[in-house]
Design an enzyme around this catalytic site. Structure first.
Site, PDB file in Angstrom:
ATOM      1  CE1 TYR A 154       1.064   5.716   0.987  1.00 42.94           C
ATOM      2  CE2 TYR A 154      -0.547   5.543  -0.791  1.00 42.94           C
ATOM      3  CZ  TYR A 154       0.530   6.189  -0.200  1.00 42.94           C
ATOM      4  OH  TYR A 154       1.062   7.314  -0.792  1.00 42.94           O
ATOM      5  CE  LYS A 158      -0.079   9.104   2.074  1.00 43.60           C
ATOM      6  NZ  LYS A 158       0.695  10.311   2.503  1.00 43.60           N
TER       7      LYS A 158
END
Length: 246
Positions: A154, A158
């Site tokens: 993640y 990002k």
């Protein structure tokens, strides 16, 4: 503030995406509500937007699918005539320590969060250039700024969104198209509500403002970046995180 504009918001059936779609409509925009699996929730958002007197349409598409993104955008351009604002909000998590993380879980998060952002921007590239105007707002995360144990996939996705945002901002600036990112911190959503009380306490201790943020905090920032008030802002990452990443 956004009257006459058309916005495409990905992952807009629930959570932060839902609030972004509703807030843009409150400011006058017509909204395309993209969803992947939450059809009923997306249709509820559409109904709320229409109740405000705006146009709205729910459209199913996995942003991880390049061809599907192209068809969605082609169909919506035909239906609405133009798209002025693109908000890349769709995202997933598959958290684990790297030692336990599978290749499939790593790929799934990258494909949706990072490549999905590329997919929609790629298909909107020419329409925005033809219009000589456009606003792109990508949702990053405090995890993409600081990193986070147990979220290597993640955080990487990002952080990649930030690099993609800055590169696209440089490519499109001469055409009057701005590209910015918003990096939410600890926001009150279904995802954070599922955390244990201990995990919440640990996270709150890292927030200088000592409170959880709301989806509305994110949505208002996105609406500002989508408006003419932010016409001289591009290539920036605005952290909406109560001070976590200062």
């Amino acid at each position: 503030m956004l009257t006459g504009k058309v916005a495409l918001v990905t992952g807009a059936g629930r959570g932060i995406g839902r609030e972004i779609a509703l807030t843009l409509a409150e400011y006058g925009a017509d909204v395309i509500v993209n969803y992947n699996g939450s059809k009923e929730k997306a249709e509820e958002v559409v109904a709320q937007i229409k109740a405000m007197g705006r146009r709205a349409e729910a459209v199913q598409c996995s942003v991880a699918d390049y061809e599907s993104c192209g068809k969605m955008i082609t169909d919506m351009l035909e239906m609405f005539g133009h798209i002025d604002i693109l908000v890349n909000n769709a995202g997933i998590t598959k958290d684990n320590l790297v030692i336990k993380m599978t290749e499939e879980d790593f790929d799934a998060v990258i494909d949706t969060n990072l490549k999905g952002t590329f997919n929609t921007m790629k298909h909107m590239y020419r329409p925005f250039i033809k219009q000589k105007a456009g606003r792109i707002i990508n949702l990053s995360s405090v995890s993409g700024v600081l990193g986070n144990a147990g979220q290597a996939n993640y955080s990487a996705s990002k952080a990649g969104v930030i690099g993609l945002t800055k590169s696209m901002a440089r490519e499109l600036a001469s055409r009057n198209i701005t590209v910015n990112a918003v990096a939410p911190g600890f926001i009150d959503t279904d995802m954070t509500q599922a955390m244990t009380d201990t995990a919440k306490e640990v996270t709150l201790a890292q927030i200088p403002l000592k409170r959880v943020g709301t989806p509305k905090d994110i949505a208002e920032t996105v609406a500002f970046l989508a408006s003419d008030k932010a016409s001289y802002i591009t290539g920036q990452v605005i952290s909406v995180d109560g001070g976590m990443a200062m």
